[in-house]
Design a protein around this motif. Sequence first.
Motif, PDB file in Angstrom:
ATOM      1  N   ARG A 143      99.400 -12.750  16.443  1.00 21.89           N
ATOM      2  CA  ARG A 143      98.279 -12.263  17.238  1.00 21.89           C
ATOM      3  C   ARG A 143      97.195 -11.694  16.327  1.00 21.89           C
ATOM      4  O   ARG A 143      97.448 -10.871  15.459  1.00 21.89           O
ATOM      5  CB  ARG A 143      98.773 -11.184  18.212  1.00 21.89           C
ATOM      6  CG  ARG A 143      97.667 -10.600  19.100  1.00 21.89           C
ATOM      7  CD  ARG A 143      98.251  -9.689  20.160  1.00 21.89           C
ATOM      8  NE  ARG A 143      99.201  -8.759  19.580  1.00 21.89           N
ATOM      9  CZ  ARG A 143     100.131  -8.136  20.285  1.00 21.89           C
ATOM     10  NH1 ARG A 143     100.261  -8.374  21.570  1.00 21.89           N
ATOM     11  NH2 ARG A 143     100.935  -7.284  19.708  1.00 21.89           N
ATOM     12  N   GLY A 144      95.976 -12.153  16.542  1.00 22.84           N
ATOM     13  CA  GLY A 144      94.848 -11.662  15.771  1.00 22.84           C
ATOM     14  C   GLY A 144      94.772 -12.217  14.366  1.00 22.84           C
ATOM     15  O   GLY A 144      93.828 -11.929  13.633  1.00 22.84           O
ATOM     16  N   ALA A 145      95.765 -13.005  13.954  1.00 21.54           N
ATOM     17  CA  ALA A 145      95.755 -13.547  12.586  1.00 21.54           C
ATOM     18  C   ALA A 145      94.984 -14.850  12.570  1.00 21.54           C
ATOM     19  O   ALA A 145      95.000 -15.618  13.515  1.00 21.54           O
ATOM     20  CB  ALA A 145      97.187 -13.765  12.115  1.00 21.54           C
ATOM     21  N   ASP A 146      94.326 -15.100  11.481  1.00 20.17           N
ATOM     22  CA  ASP A 146      93.585 -16.347  11.315  1.00 20.17           C
ATOM     23  C   ASP A 146      94.468 -17.294  10.526  1.00 20.17           C
ATOM     24  O   ASP A 146      94.564 -17.208   9.299  1.00 20.17           O
ATOM     25  CB  ASP A 146      92.270 -16.087  10.577  1.00 20.17           C
ATOM     26  CG  ASP A 146      91.390 -17.318  10.525  1.00 20.17           C
ATOM     27  OD1 ASP A 146      90.170 -17.153  10.337  1.00 20.17           O
ATOM     28  OD2 ASP A 146      91.900 -18.439  10.656  1.00 20.17           O
ATOM     29  N   ALA A 147      95.124 -18.209  11.240  1.00 21.86           N
ATOM     30  CA  ALA A 147      96.053 -19.124  10.575  1.00 21.86           C
ATOM     31  C   ALA A 147      95.342 -19.977   9.543  1.00 21.86           C
ATOM     32  O   ALA A 147      95.877 -20.243   8.462  1.00 21.86           O
ATOM     33  CB  ALA A 147      96.745 -20.008  11.618  1.00 21.86           C
ATOM     34  N   HIS A 148      94.128 -20.402   9.850  1.00 22.77           N
ATOM     35  CA  HIS A 148      93.385 -21.222   8.888  1.00 22.77           C
ATOM     36  C   HIS A 148      93.116 -20.453   7.606  1.00 22.77           C
ATOM     37  O   HIS A 148      93.243 -20.992   6.498  1.00 22.77           O
ATOM     38  CB  HIS A 148      92.063 -21.698   9.502  1.00 22.77           C
ATOM     39  CG  HIS A 148      92.234 -22.794  10.499  1.00 22.77           C
ATOM     40  ND1 HIS A 148      92.385 -24.118  10.140  1.00 22.77           N
ATOM     41  CD2 HIS A 148      92.287 -22.770  11.852  1.00 22.77           C
ATOM     42  CE1 HIS A 148      92.511 -24.859  11.226  1.00 22.77           C
ATOM     43  NE2 HIS A 148      92.463 -24.063  12.278  1.00 22.77           N
ATOM     44  N   ALA A 149      92.761 -19.195   7.734  1.00 23.13           N
ATOM     45  CA  ALA A 149      92.490 -18.387   6.546  1.00 23.13           C
ATOM     46  C   ALA A 149      93.761 -18.186   5.725  1.00 23.13           C
ATOM     47  O   ALA A 149      93.748 -18.238   4.494  1.00 23.13           O
ATOM     48  CB  ALA A 149      91.893 -17.040   6.946  1.00 23.13           C
ATOM     49  N   LYS A 150      94.868 -17.956   6.431  1.00 28.03           N
ATOM     50  CA  LYS A 150      96.139 -17.767   5.721  1.00 28.03           C
ATOM     51  C   LYS A 150      96.510 -19.023   4.942  1.00 28.03           C
ATOM     52  O   LYS A 150      96.871 -18.968   3.764  1.00 28.03           O
ATOM     53  CB  LYS A 150      97.255 -17.425   6.715  1.00 28.03           C
ATOM     54  CG  LYS A 150      97.202 -16.007   7.249  1.00 28.03           C
ATOM     55  CD  LYS A 150      98.442 -15.719   8.081  1.00 28.03           C
ATOM     56  CE  LYS A 150      98.499 -14.255   8.496  1.00 28.03           C
ATOM     57  NZ  LYS A 150      99.748 -13.921   9.203  1.00 28.03           N
ATOM     58  N   VAL A 151      96.435 -20.160   5.609  1.00 28.52           N
ATOM     59  CA  VAL A 151      96.800 -21.412   4.957  1.00 28.52           C
ATOM     60  C   VAL A 151      95.805 -21.732   3.840  1.00 28.52           C
ATOM     61  O   VAL A 151      96.176 -22.290   2.803  1.00 28.52           O
ATOM     62  CB  VAL A 151      96.865 -22.557   5.989  1.00 28.52           C
ATOM     63  CG1 VAL A 151      97.008 -23.905   5.302  1.00 28.52           C
ATOM     64  CG2 VAL A 151      98.034 -22.322   6.941  1.00 28.52           C
ATOM     65  N   GLY A 152      94.560 -21.333   4.046  1.00 24.46           N
ATOM     66  CA  GLY A 152      93.542 -21.569   3.021  1.00 24.46           C
ATOM     67  C   GLY A 152      93.830 -20.842   1.724  1.00 24.46           C
ATOM     68  O   GLY A 152      93.303 -21.211   0.659  1.00 24.46           O
ATOM     69  N   GLY A 153      94.664 -19.815   1.790  1.00 20.83           N
ATOM     70  CA  GLY A 153      95.018 -19.069   0.582  1.00 20.83           C
ATOM     71  C   GLY A 153      96.146 -19.702  -0.209  1.00 20.83           C
ATOM     72  O   GLY A 153      96.511 -19.204  -1.281  1.00 20.83           O
ATOM     73  N   LEU A 154      96.706 -20.811   0.309  1.00 23.17           N
ATOM     74  CA  LEU A 154      97.786 -21.495  -0.383  1.00 23.17           C
ATOM     75  C   LEU A 154      97.235 -22.497  -1.391  1.00 23.17           C
ATOM     76  O   LEU A 154      96.112 -22.991  -1.245  1.00 23.17           O
ATOM     77  CB  LEU A 154      98.676 -22.246   0.619  1.00 23.17           C
ATOM     78  CG  LEU A 154      99.324 -21.436   1.740  1.00 23.17           C
ATOM     79  CD1 LEU A 154     100.147 -22.365   2.628  1.00 23.17           C
ATOM     80  CD2 LEU A 154     100.193 -20.315   1.189  1.00 23.17           C
ATOM     81  N   THR A 155      98.025 -22.809  -2.392  1.00 22.33           N
ATOM     82  CA  THR A 155      97.636 -23.866  -3.331  1.00 22.33           C
ATOM     83  C   THR A 155      97.820 -25.212  -2.640  1.00 22.33           C
ATOM     84  O   THR A 155      98.464 -25.316  -1.591  1.00 22.33           O
ATOM     85  CB  THR A 155      98.515 -23.834  -4.592  1.00 22.33           C
ATOM     86  OG1 THR A 155      99.863 -24.171  -4.221  1.00 22.33           O
ATOM     87  CG2 THR A 155      98.504 -22.456  -5.250  1.00 22.33           C
TER      88      THR A 155
END
Length: 219
Positions: A143-155
């Motif tokens: 909830r409230g998390a930006d999944a795209h941003a999280k995944v964007g931080g991966l190599t």
Amino acid sequence: MIRVLLADDEAMIRTGVRALLATDAELDVVAEASDGRAAVDLALAHRPDVALLDIRMPRLDGLDAAEEILRDAPSVGVAMLTTFGEDEYIARALRVGALGFLLKSGDPRELLAGVHAVAAGGAYLSPSIAHRVIAHARHGFARGADAHAKVGGLTEREREVLGLLAAGLSNAQIARRLHLVEGTVKGHVSAILVRLGAANRVQAAIIAHEAGVSGGQHG
């Protein structure tokens, strides 16, 4: 051979599931329980590859049993097999670390596929409830998390591994697909869980689906 513990308080259900599992030569039911407490005791005694647990059982419900099994015998893969696909059950199963959530009303092939996936260290959710799991993710741990941003931080390599993890592949299967050693994949998975803030592979897979990641591709 994949060793399975089957726990359900209805003898007829156990008989039917056991018969279905027997159609797969790679599966062997090593123990059966009619209540959650017995399921925990048998899981600790036999250390099966997969504990297939009903949710509503006497003495100890399947979710409490799963939590105890995963605490005391973390090598056991736990899958919930239930008639009930309510969001609260799905959410709790994910929180305690179950890798499978299967509906008794589903296609029998889903049960066999789910047992194989969990035994291999992967995750499996009945397709008919996948959208409910994702809905829970939006309102629960993600909830409230930006999944795209999280995944964007991966190599790029981590995104490839995440996509295959989300498809239900085990570490060994991912290693073969990407031509890596299994230890390297395990390291990538550990890093992915930390970066995504996911407690287990199922939660990571849900975040991957939220971000449109599948099959090693980043959307």
